[in-house]
Design a protein around this motif. Structure first.
Motif, PDB file in Angstrom:
ATOM      1  N   SER A   1       0.811  -1.214   0.000  1.00  0.00           N
ATOM      2  CA  SER A   1       0.000   0.000   0.000  1.00  0.00           C
ATOM      3  C   SER A   1       0.847   1.268   0.000  1.00  0.00           C
ATOM      4  O   SER A   1       0.396   2.320  -0.447  1.00  0.00           O
ATOM      5  CB  SER A   1      -0.937   0.013   1.211  1.00  0.00           C
ATOM      6  N   ALA A   2       2.088   1.162   0.504  1.00  0.00           N
ATOM      7  CA  ALA A   2       2.979   2.323   0.553  1.00  0.00           C
ATOM      8  C   ALA A   2       4.100   2.230  -0.487  1.00  0.00           C
ATOM      9  O   ALA A   2       5.035   3.022  -0.465  1.00  0.00           O
ATOM     10  CB  ALA A   2       3.576   2.467   1.950  1.00  0.00           C
ATOM     11  N   GLY A   3       3.991   1.278  -1.414  1.00  0.00           N
ATOM     12  CA  GLY A   3       5.062   1.050  -2.385  1.00  0.00           C
ATOM     13  C   GLY A   3       5.221   2.173  -3.388  1.00  0.00           C
ATOM     14  O   GLY A   3       4.239   2.621  -3.977  1.00  0.00           O
ATOM     15  N   LYS A   4       6.467   2.603  -3.600  1.00  0.00           N
ATOM     16  CA  LYS A   4       6.750   3.712  -4.513  1.00  0.00           C
ATOM     17  C   LYS A   4       7.924   3.398  -5.440  1.00  0.00           C
ATOM     18  O   LYS A   4       8.636   4.301  -5.879  1.00  0.00           O
ATOM     19  CB  LYS A   4       7.073   4.982  -3.736  1.00  0.00           C
ATOM     20  N   SER A   5       8.148   2.144  -5.732  1.00  0.00           N
ATOM     21  CA  SER A   5       9.296   1.768  -6.554  1.00  0.00           C
ATOM     22  C   SER A   5       9.333   2.540  -7.876  1.00  0.00           C
ATOM     23  O   SER A   5       8.303   2.838  -8.468  1.00  0.00           O
ATOM     24  CB  SER A   5       9.258   0.273  -6.860  1.00  0.00           C
ATOM     25  N   GLU A   6      10.540   2.850  -8.311  1.00  0.00           N
ATOM     26  CA  GLU A   6      10.727   3.480  -9.617  1.00  0.00           C
ATOM     27  C   GLU A   6      11.397   2.533 -10.599  1.00  0.00           C
ATOM     28  O   GLU A   6      11.656   2.905 -11.740  1.00  0.00           O
ATOM     29  CB  GLU A   6      11.558   4.760  -9.473  1.00  0.00           C
ATOM     30  N   GLN A   7      11.645   1.298 -10.148  1.00  0.00           N
ATOM     31  CA  GLN A   7      12.345   0.335 -10.987  1.00  0.00           C
ATOM     32  C   GLN A   7      11.630  -1.001 -10.962  1.00  0.00           C
ATOM     33  O   GLN A   7      11.403  -1.575  -9.889  1.00  0.00           O
ATOM     34  CB  GLN A   7      13.783   0.147 -10.491  1.00  0.00           C
ATOM     35  N   PRO A   8      11.216  -1.523 -12.105  1.00  0.00           N
ATOM     36  CA  PRO A   8      10.515  -2.810 -12.137  1.00  0.00           C
ATOM     37  C   PRO A   8      11.302  -3.913 -11.442  1.00  0.00           C
ATOM     38  O   PRO A   8      12.515  -4.037 -11.625  1.00  0.00           O
ATOM     39  CB  PRO A   8      10.384  -3.108 -13.631  1.00  0.00           C
ATOM     40  N   GLY A   9      10.602  -4.694 -10.626  1.00  0.00           N
ATOM     41  CA  GLY A   9      11.230  -5.828  -9.963  1.00  0.00           C
ATOM     42  C   GLY A   9      11.944  -5.486  -8.681  1.00  0.00           C
ATOM     43  O   GLY A   9      12.421  -6.383  -7.986  1.00  0.00           O
ATOM     44  N   GLN A  10      12.020  -4.212  -8.349  1.00  0.00           N
ATOM     45  CA  GLN A  10      12.704  -3.802  -7.130  1.00  0.00           C
ATOM     46  C   GLN A  10      11.720  -3.173  -6.154  1.00  0.00           C
ATOM     47  O   GLN A  10      10.848  -2.399  -6.552  1.00  0.00           O
ATOM     48  CB  GLN A  10      13.818  -2.799  -7.453  1.00  0.00           C
ATOM     49  N   GLY A  11      11.865  -3.495  -4.878  1.00  0.00           N
ATOM     50  CA  GLY A  11      11.000  -2.920  -3.867  1.00  0.00           C
ATOM     51  C   GLY A  11       9.550  -3.326  -4.089  1.00  0.00           C
ATOM     52  O   GLY A  11       9.245  -4.434  -4.508  1.00  0.00           O
ATOM     53  N   SER A  12       8.648  -2.383  -3.811  1.00  0.00           N
ATOM     54  CA  SER A  12       7.214  -2.655  -3.959  1.00  0.00           C
ATOM     55  C   SER A  12       6.533  -1.432  -4.551  1.00  0.00           C
ATOM     56  O   SER A  12       7.088  -0.325  -4.548  1.00  0.00           O
ATOM     57  CB  SER A  12       6.590  -3.002  -2.606  1.00  0.00           C
ATOM     58  N   ILE A  13       5.323  -1.638  -5.052  1.00  0.00           N
ATOM     59  CA  ILE A  13       4.610  -0.533  -5.685  1.00  0.00           C
ATOM     60  C   ILE A  13       3.100  -0.694  -5.453  1.00  0.00           C
ATOM     61  O   ILE A  13       2.560  -1.791  -5.570  1.00  0.00           O
ATOM     62  CB  ILE A  13       4.934  -0.448  -7.191  1.00  0.00           C
ATOM     63  N   SER A  14       2.466   0.409  -5.101  1.00  0.00           N
ATOM     64  CA  SER A  14       1.016   0.407  -4.905  1.00  0.00           C
ATOM     65  C   SER A  14       0.315   0.516  -6.248  1.00  0.00           C
ATOM     66  O   SER A  14       0.945   0.783  -7.278  1.00  0.00           O
ATOM     67  CB  SER A  14       0.601   1.590  -4.012  1.00  0.00           C
ATOM     68  N   HIS A  15      -0.993   0.353  -6.239  1.00  0.00           N
ATOM     69  CA  HIS A  15      -1.742   0.437  -7.498  1.00  0.00           C
ATOM     70  C   HIS A  15      -1.656   1.843  -8.094  1.00  0.00           C
ATOM     71  O   HIS A  15      -1.489   2.003  -9.313  1.00  0.00           O
ATOM     72  CB  HIS A  15      -3.205   0.028  -7.293  1.00  0.00           C
ATOM     73  N   GLY A  16      -1.731   2.888  -7.256  1.00  0.00           N
ATOM     74  CA  GLY A  16      -1.656   4.257  -7.768  1.00  0.00           C
ATOM     75  C   GLY A  16      -0.293   4.599  -8.324  1.00  0.00           C
ATOM     76  O   GLY A  16      -0.180   5.236  -9.379  1.00  0.00           O
ATOM     77  N   TYR A  17       0.754   4.163  -7.624  1.00  0.00           N
ATOM     78  CA  TYR A  17       2.108   4.443  -8.107  1.00  0.00           C
ATOM     79  C   TYR A  17       2.453   3.624  -9.342  1.00  0.00           C
ATOM     80  O   TYR A  17       3.242   4.070 -10.184  1.00  0.00           O
ATOM     81  CB  TYR A  17       3.140   4.222  -6.993  1.00  0.00           C
ATOM     82  N   PHE A  18       1.868   2.443  -9.475  1.00  0.00           N
ATOM     83  CA  PHE A  18       2.093   1.696 -10.716  1.00  0.00           C
ATOM     84  C   PHE A  18       1.569   2.483 -11.909  1.00  0.00           C
ATOM     85  O   PHE A  18       2.246   2.610 -12.942  1.00  0.00           O
ATOM     86  CB  PHE A  18       1.430   0.316 -10.659  1.00  0.00           C
ATOM     87  N   VAL A  19       0.369   3.040 -11.786  1.00  0.00           N
ATOM     88  CA  VAL A  19      -0.202   3.832 -12.876  1.00  0.00           C
ATOM     89  C   VAL A  19       0.643   5.075 -13.133  1.00  0.00           C
ATOM     90  O   VAL A  19       1.039   5.354 -14.274  1.00  0.00           O
ATOM     91  CB  VAL A  19      -1.663   4.219 -12.565  1.00  0.00           C
ATOM     92  N   SER A  20       0.928   5.845 -12.088  1.00  0.00           N
ATOM     93  CA  SER A  20       1.633   7.116 -12.293  1.00  0.00           C
ATOM     94  C   SER A  20       3.056   6.909 -12.795  1.00  0.00           C
ATOM     95  O   SER A  20       3.542   7.663 -13.646  1.00  0.00           O
ATOM     96  CB  SER A  20       1.643   7.936 -11.003  1.00  0.00           C
TER      97      SER A  20
END
Length: 215
Positions: A69-88
């Motif tokens: 829910s708090a994921g903000k990854s900028e690199q595929p496969g690294q860390g985590s990403i939320s649904h909103g940050y995936f779109v943006s």
């Protein structure tokens, strides 16, 4: 798509983004110098390129990236990403000028209105059969879809309608591309708003590098 194919997309990701940016700059110059008939041809080619790069290169590189829910990854496969940050993040990496933090935190309908200049379709309280008929009536392409508490993409390519999103489902919890019809957040949502991307005005904005602001 199997894991090896996803890993190959990730390896090529930075080059994919760089190549798309070079293409954007080149097309902007050609578009500015073209007559009206050539401009139509350029827009058709740009639309095809963006659909191919998003659907076949950018989205797949993110498949399997962990959801949080708090994921903000900028690199595929690294860390985590939320649904909103995936779109943006995927929109930003495709060359759309936006503040990914702003987009990820805003109500989904506001984002869709901003990205499509107010062109949206609300399909609330209707069956998935009705949703599918609506999407196919709008034609092939990429759609943003906002739901009660979720955000993602729909891709329509002929009869193949897919839901691409960072899934919080306890059995998945990662970025996935799955059939739109099925047990997922799209089917379970009571509220659904769609915005079709990449009309002519949006393509011109993309080529010019115009900034999107969510109000």
């Amino acid at each position: 798509m199997n894991r090896n194919a996803v890993l190959e997309k990730r390896k090529a990701y930075s080059e994919t983004i760089k190549a798309l940016e070079s293409y954007r700059n080149a097309q902007r110059k050609e578009y500015q110098e073209a007559n009206s008939s050539v401009k139509k041809e350029i827009l058709a080619a740009v639309r095809m390129r963006l659909i191919q790069d998003l659907c076949d290169e950018i989205f797949p590189a993110w498949y399997g990236t962990t959801w949080s829910s708090a994921g903000k990854s900028e690199q595929p496969g690294q860390g985590s990403i939320s649904h909103g940050y995936f779109v943006s993040t995927s929109l930003q990496h495709a060359g759309f000028k936006l503040d990914r933090d702003e987009v990820a935190r805003q109500p989904t309908e506001k984002v869709i209105v901003a990205m499509t200049k107010g062109k949206r379709g609300v399909v609330s309280g209707r069956s998935m059969d009705a949703v599918m008929k609506y999407l196919q009536s709008q034609g092939d392409g990429i759609y943003l879809v906002g739901m009660d508490r979720h955000f993602g993409y729909i891709t329509v390519r002929g009869p193949d309608v897919r839901f691409v999103h960072s899934s919080s489902d306890r059995l998945l919890r990662m970025v996935v591309c799955e059939p739109a019809l099925g047990e997922n957040a799209l089917s379970e949502a009571r509220y659904r708003v769609f915005g079709k991307l990449l009309d002519d005005a949006m393509l011109v904005s993309w080529m010019k590098g115009e900034q999107y602001t969510i109000k």
